[in-house]
Design a protein around this motif. Structure first.
Motif, PDB file in Angstrom:
ATOM      1  N   ALA A 105       0.826  -1.207   0.000  1.00 18.13           N
ATOM      2  CA  ALA A 105       0.000   0.000   0.000  1.00 18.13           C
ATOM      3  C   ALA A 105       0.860   1.258   0.000  1.00 18.13           C
ATOM      4  CB  ALA A 105      -0.934  -0.004   1.214  1.00 18.13           C
ATOM      5  N   SER A 106       1.894   1.282   0.834  1.00 15.40           N
ATOM      6  CA  SER A 106       2.772   2.456   0.884  1.00 15.40           C
ATOM      7  C   SER A 106       3.577   2.588  -0.406  1.00 15.40           C
ATOM      8  CB  SER A 106       3.707   2.389   2.094  1.00 15.40           C
ATOM      9  OG  SER A 106       4.531   1.244   2.047  1.00 15.40           O
ATOM     10  N   ASP A 107       3.936   1.455  -1.042  1.00 16.53           N
ATOM     11  CA  ASP A 107       4.666   1.501  -2.305  1.00 16.53           C
ATOM     12  C   ASP A 107       3.843   2.229  -3.370  1.00 16.53           C
ATOM     13  OD1 ASP A 107       6.723   0.073  -1.169  1.00 16.53           O
ATOM     14  OD2 ASP A 107       6.106  -1.851  -1.995  1.00 16.53           O
ATOM     15  N   ARG A 108       2.597   1.841  -3.496  1.00 12.20           N
ATOM     16  CA  ARG A 108       1.732   2.441  -4.514  1.00 12.20           C
ATOM     17  C   ARG A 108       1.508   3.925  -4.228  1.00 12.20           C
ATOM     18  NH1 ARG A 108      -2.029  -0.673  -3.814  1.00 12.20           N
ATOM     19  NH2 ARG A 108      -1.792  -2.164  -5.503  1.00 12.20           N
ATOM     20  N   GLU A 109       1.282   4.253  -2.970  1.00 14.51           N
ATOM     21  CA  GLU A 109       1.011   5.645  -2.608  1.00 14.51           C
ATOM     22  C   GLU A 109       2.252   6.512  -2.827  1.00 14.51           C
ATOM     23  OE1 GLU A 109      -1.043   9.043  -0.993  1.00 14.51           O
ATOM     24  OE2 GLU A 109      -1.515   7.252  -2.168  1.00 14.51           O
ATOM     25  N   ALA A 110       3.421   5.974  -2.545  1.00 11.43           N
ATOM     26  CA  ALA A 110       4.664   6.738  -2.731  1.00 11.43           C
ATOM     27  C   ALA A 110       4.846   7.119  -4.196  1.00 11.43           C
ATOM     28  CB  ALA A 110       5.858   5.926  -2.240  1.00 11.43           C
ATOM     29  N   ILE A 111       4.599   6.183  -5.108  1.00 11.08           N
ATOM     30  CA  ILE A 111       4.743   6.470  -6.535  1.00 11.08           C
ATOM     31  C   ILE A 111       3.742   7.524  -6.970  1.00 11.08           C
ATOM     32  CG2 ILE A 111       4.417   5.465  -8.842  1.00 11.08           C
ATOM     33  CD1 ILE A 111       5.677   2.886  -7.710  1.00 11.08           C
ATOM     34  N   ARG A 112       2.514   7.429  -6.455  1.00 10.05           N
ATOM     35  CA  ARG A 112       1.497   8.427  -6.806  1.00 10.05           C
ATOM     36  C   ARG A 112       1.909   9.822  -6.334  1.00 10.05           C
ATOM     37  NH1 ARG A 112      -2.507  11.362  -4.938  1.00 10.05           N
ATOM     38  NH2 ARG A 112      -2.075  10.799  -2.773  1.00 10.05           N
ATOM     39  N   LEU A 113       2.419   9.894  -5.112  1.00 10.67           N
ATOM     40  CA  LEU A 113       2.822  11.185  -4.553  1.00 10.67           C
ATOM     41  C   LEU A 113       4.015  11.774  -5.313  1.00 10.67           C
ATOM     42  CD1 LEU A 113       2.495  10.401  -0.739  1.00 10.67           C
ATOM     43  CD2 LEU A 113       1.168  12.100  -2.017  1.00 10.67           C
ATOM     44  N   LEU A 114       4.982  10.929  -5.661  1.00  8.61           N
ATOM     45  CA  LEU A 114       6.137  11.423  -6.408  1.00  8.61           C
ATOM     46  C   LEU A 114       5.697  12.002  -7.751  1.00  8.61           C
ATOM     47  CD1 LEU A 114       8.799   8.636  -5.714  1.00  8.61           C
ATOM     48  CD2 LEU A 114       8.757  10.948  -4.774  1.00  8.61           C
ATOM     49  N   ARG A 115       4.836  11.294  -8.449  1.00  9.11           N
ATOM     50  CA  ARG A 115       4.382  11.796  -9.754  1.00  9.11           C
ATOM     51  C   ARG A 115       3.616  13.106  -9.583  1.00  9.11           C
ATOM     52  NH1 ARG A 115       2.429   7.314 -12.000  1.00  9.11           N
ATOM     53  NH2 ARG A 115       4.436   7.047 -13.015  1.00  9.11           N
ATOM     54  N   GLN A 116       2.831  13.199  -8.547  1.00 10.06           N
ATOM     55  CA  GLN A 116       2.064  14.421  -8.280  1.00 10.06           C
ATOM     56  C   GLN A 116       2.979  15.633  -8.099  1.00 10.06           C
ATOM     57  OE1 GLN A 116      -0.836  13.985  -5.076  1.00 10.06           O
ATOM     58  NE2 GLN A 116      -0.596  16.143  -4.530  1.00 10.06           N
ATOM     59  N   HIS A 117       4.199  15.386  -7.595  1.00 17.14           N
ATOM     60  CA  HIS A 117       5.127  16.483  -7.322  1.00 17.14           C
ATOM     61  C   HIS A 117       6.260  16.566  -8.350  1.00 17.14           C
ATOM     62  CE1 HIS A 117       3.052  16.203  -3.435  1.00 17.14           C
ATOM     63  NE2 HIS A 117       3.377  17.470  -3.296  1.00 17.14           N
ATOM     64  N   GLY A 118       6.097  15.895  -9.486  1.00 18.66           N
ATOM     65  CA  GLY A 118       7.071  16.028 -10.562  1.00 18.66           C
ATOM     66  C   GLY A 118       8.382  15.317 -10.330  1.00 18.66           C
ATOM     67  N   ILE A 119       8.356  14.215  -9.574  1.00 18.50           N
ATOM     68  CA  ILE A 119       9.566  13.453  -9.289  1.00 18.50           C
ATOM     69  C   ILE A 119       9.401  12.045  -9.874  1.00 18.50           C
ATOM     70  CG2 ILE A 119      11.063  12.529  -7.480  1.00 18.50           C
ATOM     71  CD1 ILE A 119      10.015  14.793  -5.659  1.00 18.50           C
ATOM     72  N   LEU A 120      10.392  11.602 -10.622  1.00 16.15           N
ATOM     73  CA  LEU A 120      10.340  10.277 -11.242  1.00 16.15           C
ATOM     74  C   LEU A 120      10.517   9.178 -10.189  1.00 16.15           C
ATOM     75  CD1 LEU A 120      12.603  10.896 -14.364  1.00 16.15           C
ATOM     76  CD2 LEU A 120      10.105  10.787 -14.327  1.00 16.15           C
ATOM     77  N   SER A 121       9.912   8.036 -10.443  1.00 13.71           N
ATOM     78  CA  SER A 121      10.045   6.886  -9.549  1.00 13.71           C
ATOM     79  C   SER A 121      10.661   5.718 -10.303  1.00 13.71           C
ATOM     80  CB  SER A 121       8.681   6.472  -8.993  1.00 13.71           C
ATOM     81  OG  SER A 121       7.798   6.103 -10.051  1.00 13.71           O
TER      82      SER A 121
END
Length: 513
Positions: free
Chosen positions: A322-338
């Motif tokens: 769950a935290s893995d998926r949320e982390a990727i979503r948050l990074l993309r929201q802030h313009g950071i590649l995952s």
């Protein structure tokens, strides 16, 4: 003393394909204190080319050093090359002192010193302070047994280790020897002038397969303001455009990391930052992720290891899907590649597990993916779990996380290899990924994704060629314990705990700046 630092060429496929090279931070970190102690220090970085052994030896002998220090960040897979260089040096000039350091020799010191006599001393753990003390002892003729943090052969030829050295409490007290390199030769991210740096050392988490956590003994970090100032200085004086953080977990302390981000923003330099961290920390920092991007963070590698909760529990990852998926979503929201790392090769994996992992990765929707193979280290708790598994890869140069090392119960090597290659293509070629590659509105991110895709394609094709025509697996497959020796997890921490760092009054901190 005239000292030559040698960075052996790495044999990993991924190291050979890109046109970019990063400087060897570990050797530079040792070089700075040695220079400050009055030694004449030079560096031979054999990654360029890469240099063949004969050329490396010729360059070392031309420098006429009294001592050669050999080390590599990927020290397990680089050990055979380091050994070949050492053998060549001793054959040419037996009077040159050979010192060997890194994670692998730190733990395998007894094997290394018993199996060959070409290495005179092994530095165990952090080398900045130990290397200076060792050189002082060698110059003064002081008994080596009085130097903590080393291993050597005694008068009877037996391998002997001294007491562990104390981990460095103040990481800012050790200067990196940047003057040893020509910054114009080093780049990353598609030609951007780059260096490797560390904000912190160690990791507070307990992942039982990690070969780095115990090496550093305890998580520590540099002064956030001083670290940001050093980055800014590298940009202003040498044109450095990108920092590749070598930390296991730079964001462990929210307070310290936030202070660094704010200090970087205050420096106002156009430097990009890439590195690795944990998904939990990204989720924790949801309210300050705008500072990450403003400070220059453009990509995080997130060690997800596996998409199966039972496997994550086995390796004590401590995170969850769950935290893995949320982390990727948050990074993309802030313009950071995952970049999501996904580890395969656990003994009981079946096709259904790979299929579940593939579907899970699709749902995560990472910008990039890196598939790795589980690789055991004697000094980790995971080795004890895996000690009875069969070794299929006898060439230690391929113990680099990009080659299968251990046999699996339900897969032959070719089955797992082609499944992994297919999954890599499917993830990187999905419509969302191609859309971002072609039309991402941020030109910097578009450049980053295109560069990684280009390199990934070249590595992917080279890996298939290597597997089909060059890789060889053991016909008689020893157990892991037979191949490497018994578990060493009781010795996982290579140094004693660092002394408690005294708090400086704010006025003195400002004065130091």
């Amino acid at each position: 003393m005239k000292i030559c630092l040698v960075n052996p060429p790495h044999t990993a496929i991924g190291s050979r394909v890109p046109d970019d090279h990063l400087p060897p931070l570990g050797l530079l970190a040792i070089g700075g204190p040695l220079i400050d102690a009055g030694h004449d220090v030079s560096l031979i970085d054999a990654e360029f080319g890469p240099m063949p052994i004969a050329a490396i030896l010729s360059k070392i002998l031309a420098a006429a050093p009294q001592a050669v220090l050999i080390g590599h960040s990927g020290s397990t897979s680089a050990h055979p090359t380091a050994l070949a260089i050492a053998e060549g040096i001793k054959a040419a000039d037996d009077g040159i002192l050979l010192i060997y350091g890194g994670v692998f020799p730190t733990y395998h010191w007894q094997d290394v010193l018993s199996e060959t006599d070409v290495f005179d001393v092994i530095v165990r753990g952090e080398g900045e302070g130990t290397a200076v003390l060792l050189m002082d002892a060698l110059q003064a003729g002081t008994p080596l047994g009085l130097v903590n943090g080393i291993a050597f052969r005694d008068e009877d030829g037996r391998a002997k280790a001294t007491a562990p050295a104390q981990a460095i409490a103040d990481l800012d007290s050790c200067r990196v020897g940047w003057e040893l390199i020509d910054h114009d030769r080093y780049s990353y991210w598609g030609g951007k002038k780059a260096v490797v740096m560390q904000f912190s050392r160690g990791c507070p988490h307990l992942c039982n397969y990690c070969g780095q956590r115990g090496f550093w003994t305890r998580w520590r970090h540099r002064d956030p303001v001083l670290f940001a100032r050093e980055i800014a200085k590298l940009h202003r004086e040498h044109g450095v455009e990108l920092i590749n953080l070598a930390d296991e977990n730079p964001t462990s302390s929210r307070k310290a990391w936030k202070a660094f981000l704010e200090a970087m923003i205050a420096e106002n330099v156009p430097v990009l930052i890439v590195g690795s961290t944990r998904a939990d920390d990204i989720v924790r920092d949801a309210d300050i992720l705008h500072l990450y991007r403003k400070a220059g963070v453009i990509r995080w590698l997130i060690g997800m290891e596996n998409t199966d909760e039972a496997t994550l529990a086995l390796i004590r990852k401590g995170g969850g899907t769950a935290s893995d998926r949320e982390a990727i979503r948050l990074l993309r929201q802030h313009g950071i590649l995952s970049m999501a790392t996904w580890v395969v090769g656990f003994e009981e994996d079946r096709f259904k597990d790979l299929w579940r992992g593939f579907r899970q990765l699709l749902s995560y929707d990472p910008d990039q993916i890196q598939a790795l193979y589980v690789t055991p280290h004697r000094w980790t708790p995971f080795f004890r779990i895996a000690k009875d598994r069969r070794v299929i890869q006898g060439d230690v140069r391929k113990w680099d996380y990009k080659h299968q090392v251990l046999a699996m119960a339900h897969f032959r090597p070719w089955m797992l290899f082609f499944c992994v290659k297919a999954i890599e293509v499917a993830i990187q070629a999905r419509p969302k990924a191609i859309g971002r590659l072609l039309f991402h509105p941020d030109p910097e991110q578009r450049h980053s994704m295109r560069w990684y895709t280009k390199m990934g394609r070249r590595v992917w094709l080279r890996e298939i060629f290597q597997f089909m025509f060059k890789d060889r697996f053991l016909s008689e497959r020893p157990t892991l314990e037979t191949f490497w020796g018994g578990p060493q997890d009781a010795e996982e921490e290579s140094m004693t705990l660092p002394a408690r760092r005294p708090k400086q009054p704010k006025a003195k901190v400002q004065e130091a700046l």
